[in-house]
Design a protein around this motif. Structure first.
Motif, short mmCIF file in Angstrom:
data_model
loop_
_atom_site.label_atom_id
_atom_site.label_comp_id
_atom_site.label_asym_id
_atom_site.label_seq_id
_atom_site.Cartn_x
_atom_site.Cartn_y
_atom_site.Cartn_z
N THR A 157 23.78 42.27 34.49
CA THR A 157 24.99 41.59 34.10
C THR A 157 25.97 42.85 33.49
OG1 THR A 157 23.42 40.08 33.28
CG2 THR A 157 25.67 39.93 32.38
N LEU A 158 27.24 42.57 34.14
CA LEU A 158 28.20 43.64 34.01
C LEU A 158 29.49 42.64 33.62
CD1 LEU A 158 27.40 45.83 37.09
CD2 LEU A 158 26.74 46.24 34.43
N PRO A 159 30.77 43.31 33.00
CA PRO A 159 31.85 42.60 33.14
C PRO A 159 32.45 42.32 34.28
CG PRO A 159 31.71 44.53 31.76
CD PRO A 159 30.36 44.62 32.22
N HIS A 160 33.29 41.29 34.49
CA HIS A 160 33.76 40.85 35.80
C HIS A 160 34.31 41.69 36.39
CE1 HIS A 160 38.03 39.98 34.58
NE2 HIS A 160 37.49 39.85 33.39
N ASP A 161 35.25 42.59 35.65
CA ASP A 161 36.03 43.63 36.51
C ASP A 161 35.57 44.90 36.46
OD1 ASP A 161 35.97 44.18 33.54
OD2 ASP A 161 38.15 44.37 33.25
N HIS A 162 33.99 45.13 36.38
CA HIS A 162 33.21 46.35 36.69
C HIS A 162 33.47 46.86 37.95
CE1 HIS A 162 30.16 49.22 36.98
NE2 HIS A 162 30.07 49.38 35.42
N PRO A 163 33.73 48.00 38.26
CA PRO A 163 33.58 48.39 39.94
C PRO A 163 32.63 47.99 40.51
CG PRO A 163 34.24 50.23 38.14
CD PRO A 163 33.86 49.12 37.32
N PHE A 164 31.51 47.84 40.22
CA PHE A 164 30.16 47.46 40.82
C PHE A 164 30.63 46.17 41.74
CE2 PHE A 164 26.31 44.81 41.46
CZ PHE A 164 25.32 45.67 41.68
N TRP A 165 31.32 45.21 41.11
CA TRP A 165 31.59 43.97 41.77
C TRP A 165 32.38 44.23 43.10
CZ3 TRP A 165 27.53 41.41 40.79
CH2 TRP A 165 27.30 41.22 39.31
N GLU A 166 33.13 45.14 42.99
CA GLU A 166 34.30 45.49 44.19
C GLU A 166 33.48 45.61 45.44
OE1 GLU A 166 36.99 48.65 43.34
OE2 GLU A 166 37.28 47.58 41.15
N THR A 167 32.19 46.30 45.37
CA THR A 167 31.58 46.70 46.72
C THR A 167 30.42 45.87 46.66
OG1 THR A 167 30.50 48.55 45.42
CG2 THR A 167 32.50 49.13 46.70
N ASN A 168 29.69 45.62 45.34
CA ASN A 168 28.52 44.79 45.48
C ASN A 168 28.44 43.35 45.25
OD1 ASN A 168 27.95 47.79 45.11
ND2 ASN A 168 25.83 47.28 44.74
N TYR A 169 29.66 42.56 45.19
CA TYR A 169 29.85 41.23 45.06
C TYR A 169 28.94 40.70 46.13
CZ TYR A 169 31.76 36.52 44.41
OH TYR A 169 31.86 35.09 44.30
N PRO A 170 27.99 39.85 46.03
CA PRO A 170 27.23 39.16 47.35
C PRO A 170 28.10 38.18 48.12
CG PRO A 170 26.38 38.32 45.34
CD PRO A 170 27.39 39.08 44.69
N PRO A 171 27.68 37.89 49.36
CA PRO A 171 26.73 38.59 50.02
C PRO A 171 26.83 40.16 50.29
CG PRO A 171 28.10 37.32 51.56
CD PRO A 171 28.58 37.23 50.21
N ASN A 172 25.84 40.75 50.38
CA ASN A 172 25.88 42.23 50.55
C ASN A 172 25.33 42.83 51.84
OD1 ASN A 172 27.00 43.20 48.12
ND2 ASN A 172 25.09 42.52 47.09
N GLY A 173 25.10 42.04 52.96
CA GLY A 173 24.58 42.16 54.19
C GLY A 173 24.19 40.95 54.89
N TRP A 174 23.97 41.26 56.26
CA TRP A 174 23.67 40.02 57.34
C TRP A 174 22.37 39.11 56.84
CZ3 TRP A 174 27.54 39.82 60.55
CH2 TRP A 174 28.14 41.11 60.88
N GLY A 175 22.65 37.83 56.61
CA GLY A 175 21.63 37.00 56.09
C GLY A 175 21.35 37.13 54.41
N CYS A 176 22.24 37.89 53.82
CA CYS A 176 22.10 37.90 52.24
C CYS A 176 22.39 36.57 51.69
CB CYS A 176 22.60 39.22 51.79
SG CYS A 176 22.99 39.12 49.97
N GLY A 177 21.60 36.07 50.78
CA GLY A 177 21.76 34.89 50.04
C GLY A 177 21.93 34.93 48.70
N CYS A 178 22.24 36.17 48.08
CA CYS A 178 22.32 36.40 46.88
C CYS A 178 23.59 35.89 46.27
CB CYS A 178 22.28 37.79 46.46
SG CYS A 178 20.72 38.64 46.89
N THR A 179 23.74 35.69 45.00
CA THR A 179 25.07 34.87 44.52
C THR A 179 25.39 35.70 43.14
OG1 THR A 179 23.59 33.32 43.35
CG2 THR A 179 24.51 32.63 45.49
N VAL A 180 26.37 34.97 42.24
CA VAL A 180 26.79 35.61 41.09
C VAL A 180 26.97 34.47 40.20
CG1 VAL A 180 28.60 36.61 39.63
CG2 VAL A 180 27.76 37.74 41.69
#
Length: 397
Positions: A157-180
């Motif tokens: 769990t991170l602040p919405h403006d954390h740099p992590f979400w710029e690259t890791n906001y899902p989906p993160n690949g083919w067939g990825c079903g993750c969400t936020v």
């Protein structure tokens, strides 16, 4: 109904809006368009005919809106490729290959549009005020990527403006079903910092750990960025695809990648230059119905070199309330055209016009911009071109 579609259900407003903002773009390879450029460009790798791409686009949009399955899309896909004579696409020739390709096409559009629609909801100012943190939610898939599962298990769990979400906001690949999901604050047992090395690129892929090639972006975060900007940022890496989309038989040379300021400077210096600069596409063409009879769907927006020279000649001196045109004024044209107040031409213009024209007026930085455009219709020459630009200071309103 497939598991993924059953989970997502019918398309919702923000999801459908994201899909409809996209513009069709012919491509040869899947990676001709990279990262957030997918927010604005609809592609199917290898689909280069405009009518083929449009048929695929309409079918996908309609199926997602109605909540139909990949099996429904697969049936229509066969009819579309047969109708348009599309051959040589990856997966053609075998039942398994077709099943794989149709699933990739449909589910990729389904997942990214869903994620983009959720991004629009999650970034609503009212919701951000109440729930400023985002929690990574793993899909629970049986064959999970270890990184995705780890983030989900840790309730990262991170602040919405954390740099992590710029690259890791899902989906993160083919067939990825993750969400936020948005939360008011981290739970007591939630991880509040990304794992060490989360932003160190894998030397083999160039991507952060757990991210497939080309998926290191947040779907929906760049929906207001123009395709031209993506070209200049090298996120659309195949300029000939842009050129084909713009000038298929148009019969004139266009510049698709040159900076606006460089183009206008060159047009001033080289009086023989007769090409035009591509600024972008007409967006929300239905807005223009009140001022022109021509349907502007799919029309490109051009800045002719001669128009830039005309402005220098006619509007180079300060005329009281009207100031001289600057090179950076042309950078505002596309947004002004697509967002400004549209008006028909004056009666005086009507006396000598040989084509449809209209005016867009908008306010910016305390000044009033008034740009006149001409419509060039026809089967191939489908463009809107700048005719005149006037900028008035506050006292000239």
């Amino acid at each position: 109904m497939s598991g993924i579609q059953g989970a997502f259900g019918q398309g919702f407003t923000e999801q459908i809006s994201f899909l409809r903002k996209k513009l069709n773009l012919p491509t040869e390879r899947w990676d001709d368009i990279q990262k957030s450029a997918h927010d604005r460009a609809f592609i199917v790798a290898g689909a280069q005919k405009a009518d083929l791409l449009d048929s695929l686009r309409r079918t996908i949009d309609g199926h997602i809106k109605a909540g139909l399955s990949v099996d429904d899309f697969r049936k229509n896909f066969r009819n579309i490729v047969e109708k348009h004579g599309w051959h040589g696409w990856t997966g053609e020739g075998t039942k398994g290959g077709e099943a794989w390709r149709t699933r990739v096409i449909y589910e990729t559009n389904l997942r990214t549009s869903y994620a983009a629609g959720r991004h629009a909801q999650l970034t609503d100012p009212g919701l951000l005020k109440r729930r400023p943190y985002w929690q990574y939610v793993h899909s629970g898939a049986e064959h999970a990527r270890k990184e995705h599962k780890a983030w989900g298990d840790a309730k990262l769990t991170l602040p919405h403006d954390h740099p992590f979400w710029e690259t890791n906001y899902p989906p993160n690949g083919w067939g990825c079903g993750c969400t936020v999901r948005a939360v008011p604050a981290p739970e007591k047992d939630a991880a509040t910092t990304p794992p060490e090395g989360w932003d160190v690129p894998d030397p083999k892929t160039g991507m952060p750990p757990g991210i497939d090639k080309g998926w290191d972006y947040a779907p929906g975060a760049k929906t207001d960025t123009s395709l031209r900007q993506f070209v200049q940022d090298k996120l659309i890496t195949y300029p000939p695809a842009i050129q084909r989309a713009l000038v298929r038989d148009m019969g004139k040379k266009l510049s698709a990648t040159e900076r606006v300021e460089d183009f206008t400077a060159s047009a001033m210096a080289d009086k023989s230059r007769a090409d035009a600069l591509w600024l972008g596409f007409i967006e929300q063409p239905e807005r223009f119905a009140k001022v022109v009879k021509t349907d502007l769907t799919g029309f490109v927006v051009l800045l002719p070199a001669e128009a830039a020279r005309h402005e220098e000649k006619e509007h180079s001196r300060d005329g009281g309330s009207q100031r001289p045109i600057r090179a950076d004024d042309y950078t505002r044209l596309l947004n002004g055209l697509n967002r400004g107040d549209l008006k028909p031409p004056s009666e005086e213009w009507n006396k000598w016009m040989d084509t449809e024209r209209f005016v867009s007026v908008w306010e910016e930085a305390g000044e009033t911009f008034r740009a006149a455009f001409g419509v060039r219709p026809g089967r191939h020459n489908r463009s809107v071109v700048l005719v005149s630009l006037v900028v008035k200071t506050a006292r000239g309103k």
